[in-house]
Design a protein around this motif. Structure first.
Motif, PDB file in Angstrom:
ATOM      1  N   SER A 151      -1.203   4.481  -3.448  1.00 32.07           N
ATOM      2  CA  SER A 151      -1.906   3.466  -2.669  1.00 32.07           C
ATOM      3  C   SER A 151      -1.761   2.122  -3.368  1.00 32.07           C
ATOM      4  CB  SER A 151      -3.386   3.835  -2.534  1.00 32.07           C
ATOM      5  OG  SER A 151      -4.098   2.831  -1.848  1.00 32.07           O
ATOM      6  N   VAL A 152      -1.205   1.153  -2.673  1.00 33.54           N
ATOM      7  CA  VAL A 152      -0.993  -0.199  -3.208  1.00 33.54           C
ATOM      8  C   VAL A 152      -2.146  -1.078  -2.742  1.00 33.54           C
ATOM      9  CG1 VAL A 152       0.562  -2.180  -3.274  1.00 33.54           C
ATOM     10  CG2 VAL A 152       1.497   0.141  -3.151  1.00 33.54           C
ATOM     11  N   SER A 153      -2.670  -1.899  -3.639  1.00 34.50           N
ATOM     12  CA  SER A 153      -3.857  -2.699  -3.335  1.00 34.50           C
ATOM     13  C   SER A 153      -3.518  -4.114  -2.894  1.00 34.50           C
ATOM     14  CB  SER A 153      -4.772  -2.783  -4.564  1.00 34.50           C
ATOM     15  OG  SER A 153      -5.266  -1.516  -4.907  1.00 34.50           O
ATOM     16  N   LYS A 154      -4.180  -4.550  -1.820  1.00 33.70           N
ATOM     17  CA  LYS A 154      -4.204  -5.947  -1.401  1.00 33.70           C
ATOM     18  C   LYS A 154      -5.445  -6.119  -0.540  1.00 33.70           C
ATOM     19  CE  LYS A 154      -1.513  -9.677   0.708  1.00 33.70           C
ATOM     20  NZ  LYS A 154      -0.266 -10.049   1.421  1.00 33.70           N
ATOM     21  N   TYR A 155      -6.331  -6.983  -0.977  1.00 27.83           N
ATOM     22  CA  TYR A 155      -7.623  -7.125  -0.326  1.00 27.83           C
ATOM     23  C   TYR A 155      -7.480  -7.469   1.146  1.00 27.83           C
ATOM     24  CZ  TYR A 155     -12.466  -8.683   0.292  1.00 27.83           C
ATOM     25  OH  TYR A 155     -13.762  -8.838   0.721  1.00 27.83           O
ATOM     26  N   LYS A 156      -8.214  -6.725   1.983  1.00 33.10           N
ATOM     27  CA  LYS A 156      -8.290  -6.924   3.424  1.00 33.10           C
ATOM     28  C   LYS A 156      -6.980  -6.680   4.172  1.00 33.10           C
ATOM     29  CE  LYS A 156     -12.298  -9.914   3.982  1.00 33.10           C
ATOM     30  NZ  LYS A 156     -12.811 -11.161   4.589  1.00 33.10           N
ATOM     31  N   ALA A 157      -5.939  -6.208   3.480  1.00 29.52           N
ATOM     32  CA  ALA A 157      -4.669  -5.957   4.157  1.00 29.52           C
ATOM     33  C   ALA A 157      -4.730  -4.627   4.903  1.00 29.52           C
ATOM     34  CB  ALA A 157      -3.527  -5.930   3.149  1.00 29.52           C
ATOM     35  N   PRO A 158      -4.094  -4.538   6.085  1.00 27.94           N
ATOM     36  CA  PRO A 158      -4.041  -3.266   6.813  1.00 27.94           C
ATOM     37  C   PRO A 158      -3.339  -2.194   5.977  1.00 27.94           C
ATOM     38  CG  PRO A 158      -3.319  -5.097   8.206  1.00 27.94           C
ATOM     39  CD  PRO A 158      -3.413  -5.629   6.814  1.00 27.94           C
ATOM     40  N   LYS A 159      -3.783  -0.956   6.122  1.00 28.61           N
ATOM     41  CA  LYS A 159      -3.192   0.160   5.394  1.00 28.61           C
ATOM     42  C   LYS A 159      -2.066   0.777   6.222  1.00 28.61           C
ATOM     43  CE  LYS A 159      -6.326  -0.292   2.170  1.00 28.61           C
ATOM     44  NZ  LYS A 159      -6.004  -0.802   0.831  1.00 28.61           N
ATOM     45  N   PRO A 160      -1.005   1.263   5.610  1.00 25.12           N
ATOM     46  CA  PRO A 160      -0.767   1.212   4.166  1.00 25.12           C
ATOM     47  C   PRO A 160      -0.254  -0.155   3.736  1.00 25.12           C
ATOM     48  CG  PRO A 160       1.100   2.240   5.249  1.00 25.12           C
ATOM     49  CD  PRO A 160       0.084   1.985   6.325  1.00 25.12           C
ATOM     50  N   VAL A 161      -0.603  -0.551   2.517  1.00 24.89           N
ATOM     51  CA  VAL A 161      -0.114  -1.809   1.945  1.00 24.89           C
ATOM     52  C   VAL A 161       1.270  -1.564   1.356  1.00 24.89           C
ATOM     53  CG1 VAL A 161      -0.501  -3.571   0.182  1.00 24.89           C
ATOM     54  CG2 VAL A 161      -2.438  -2.607   1.462  1.00 24.89           C
ATOM     55  N   ILE A 162       2.167  -2.504   1.591  1.00 27.29           N
ATOM     56  CA  ILE A 162       3.552  -2.361   1.138  1.00 27.29           C
ATOM     57  C   ILE A 162       3.815  -3.265  -0.060  1.00 27.29           C
ATOM     58  CG2 ILE A 162       5.974  -2.527   1.824  1.00 27.29           C
ATOM     59  CD1 ILE A 162       4.225  -0.389   3.255  1.00 27.29           C
ATOM     60  N   ALA A 163       4.425  -2.703  -1.092  1.00 30.73           N
ATOM     61  CA  ALA A 163       4.849  -3.473  -2.260  1.00 30.73           C
ATOM     62  C   ALA A 163       6.276  -3.959  -2.045  1.00 30.73           C
ATOM     63  CB  ALA A 163       4.774  -2.623  -3.517  1.00 30.73           C
ATOM     64  N   THR A 164       6.566  -5.169  -2.506  1.00 29.66           N
ATOM     65  CA  THR A 164       7.928  -5.699  -2.423  1.00 29.66           C
ATOM     66  C   THR A 164       8.491  -6.045  -3.800  1.00 29.66           C
ATOM     67  OG1 THR A 164       6.987  -7.887  -1.964  1.00 29.66           O
ATOM     68  CG2 THR A 164       7.724  -6.581  -0.081  1.00 29.66           C
ATOM     69  N   LYS A 165       7.679  -5.816  -4.854  1.00 28.68           N
ATOM     70  CA  LYS A 165       8.138  -6.013  -6.228  1.00 28.68           C
ATOM     71  C   LYS A 165       7.609  -4.885  -7.087  1.00 28.68           C
ATOM     72  CE  LYS A 165       6.289 -10.149  -6.518  1.00 28.68           C
ATOM     73  NZ  LYS A 165       5.881 -11.505  -7.001  1.00 28.68           N
TER      74      LYS A 165
END
Length: 532
Positions: free
Chosen positions: A75-89
């Protein structure tokens, strides 16, 4: 991530084991995968070279392709972002950004030269890498590919010493030399006129009438100057970007500030970040929505201070054993003044000592993109000697007052508030109306990178419910607006966004717990505040 669509990669990627690949040490690497800045919760992942590039080399950015695919694993974290959160780095534990399979090879830095698996950290799209804490006193050697030691080839690598998880604070060793520190001091002393040392101020920017908000305040008693022209200053700025892994961009810094504190001088408790309602300009200060703020502070200690001069974090947990200030230091200040409060906190709370050649690195932004009120800090009064320091504030995106119009982009805005249905009014950053979107409908705008849009209910001047900053990629972006948790039309008379945040430029009494805003004090989802 440049050159491809995150959505497209999610639709096309599939991780499939390659049964015909020999199971040998040279063809398969195991590593620990973590969320950005996490000290625990990692999962073991084993990959072959083919599995590192599940897109079959279709895209020209293997590092981003790898990060996106690894987003399936944790699970990647980003506040208030829709799930699933995607990492790009993705970053390695030593600060290297992952771009090749070979970087996953186990480290040989283990006990007695034994190998140990790499730790890999995923960073959500639009956010920046935050160094993991691990434990108090943990020393992380930074890769020579990230930043070179200041003392030159053959010198020990730069080391991060962990001091606190929240606020996230590190002590850096080896980032600059005593010779460089003296060069900064001598250059500052030689400056004349408006560029020379002068009384430090608090506040920044201008009010709605164009009046300068910077002013001298009794809570800050140092002198300062700015240096972004000397060779040493430019080198310090370059290393600061490298050690934070933020892409170098002069628009992301306020410059290199040189400060001098004489006997009795200090700086009351304050944050470095700007709260969401700080400026009349309507600038978006929320990193998790694509906005920009002071992400990290690097404070370099340019000399040894005999006593005092620490950088203290009054909202951090207390230290053990607690100490008492020297009696003569207590006698320097009147009781119940900010100097008295801060002085005592300096010996009881987390504090980074002022030692030549070291630096404090601390984050105003959490790994998931929120502002961290625990990062409030103070400059302990100097009680014996003089303190020289140099600090740089690094923003996650171009800072207030320096933004430039970016490349053209298309933005689709979707009104997903359908139960009950409500119209959404869209306006540009400074209030110009862009139109109303009915429930279940969408609107496509031709715009530019860095442009900020705000969504409101009832009217173009109604309560702010969400904002969006246009990113560099992808070229077609989608902003889906949903009803804030717990919101109702009757809430229109609720707290204004400018009332939700601490004043980013005023000193706060470190003993006043009412100054601390957290989840127990307000509903962060309901009121667009980023404290956590």
């Amino acid at each position: 991530a440049a050159g491809f669509s995150v959505a497209k990669l999610l639709d096309t990627f599939s991780v499939v084991k390659q049964p015909d690949v020999p199971d040998t040490d040279t063809s398969r690497f195991t590593f620990l995968l973590f969320d950005n800045g996490a000290s625990s919760g990692g999962v073991n992942v084993t990959l072959t070279p083919l599995e590192f590039r599940p897109d079959d080399g279709e895209h020209d950015d293997p590092g981003s392709a790898f990060a996106i695919d690894m987003s399936r694993r944790i699970s990647v974290s980003k506040y208030k972002a829709p799930k699933p959160v995607i990492a790009t780095k993705a970053f390695r534990e030593d600060g290297e950004q992952i771009t090749s399979f070979e970087q996953l090879r186990p480290s040989t830095d283990g006990v007695d030269g034994n190998t140990q698996p790499r730790r890999v950290y995923l960073v959500a799209d639009g956010l920046e890498f935050v160094w993991p804490f691990i434990s108090v006193g943990y020393n992380q050697t930074i890769s020579l590919k990230v930043v070179q030691p200041a003392a030159g080839e053959g010198a020990p690598a730069v080391v991060l010493e962990s001091m606190s998880e929240r606020p996230r604070v590190f002590r850096i060793h080896g980032l600059f030399t005593a010779v460089e520190a003296d060069a900064l001091i001598q250059h500052t002393l030689a400056l004349k006129g408006p560029r020379g040392l002068k009384a430090s101020t608090v506040g920044s920017g201008q009010d709605k009438d164009g009046k300068d908000l910077a002013h001298i305040d009794p809570g800050r008693t140092s002198h300062n100057a700015w240096d972004d022209v000397s060779t040493t200053a430019r080198e310090m700025i370059d290393r600061s970007f490298k050690v934070t892994t933020v892409e170098k961009d002069q628009r992301k810094i306020d410059g290199l500030q040189i400060v001098r504190y004489m006997d009795g001088q200090g700086y009351n408790t304050h944050p470095d970040f700007f709260a969401a309602g700080d400026e009349a300009s309507g600038f978006n200060f929320l990193p998790y929505t694509g906005g920009s703020n002071r992400f990290a502070t690097l404070f370099m200690y340019l000399n040894d201070v005999v006593e005092g001069g620490y950088t203290v974090f009054p909202r951090a947990p207390g230290v053990i054993p607690k100490r008492e200030p020297p009696p003569y230091a207590i006698d320097m200040f009147d009781k119940n003044t900010w100097q008295d409060y801060v002085l005592k906190a300096c010996y009881k709370q987390l504090a980074v000592p002022a030692r030549l050649g070291t630096a404090a690195l601390f984050y105003s932004v959490s790994p998931d993109g929120r502002m961290d009120p625990a990062s409030h800090h103070a400059a302990c009064p100097v009680t014996n000697g003089t303190k020289w320091g140099a600090n740089i504030w690094i923003w996650n995106r171009p800072r207030l007052g320096s933004r430039q119009q970016g490349v053209k982009r298309m933005l689709e805005i979707v009104n997903a508030v359908t139960d009950p249905p409500e119209d959404i009014y869209i306006a540009k950053e400074k209030g110009k109306a862009e139109g109303m979107i009915e429930p279940g409908q969408s609107k496509i705008l031709q715009t530019n990178e860095f442009k900020v849009f705000k969504a409101r209910f009832l009217s173009f001047k109604g309560k702010l419910i969400e904002s969006y900053t246009v990113r560099a990629n992808p070229s077609l972006q989608k902003w889906i607006i949903r009803r804030p948790k717990g919101y109702s039309i009757e809430d229109e008379a609720d707290i204004d966004e400018k009332d939700l945040n601490l004043d980013a430029k005023e000193g706060l009494d470190p003993t006043d717990q009412d100054d601390i805003v957290g989840e127990d004090d307000l509903d962060i989802d309901d009121q667009e505040a980023e404290e956590f």
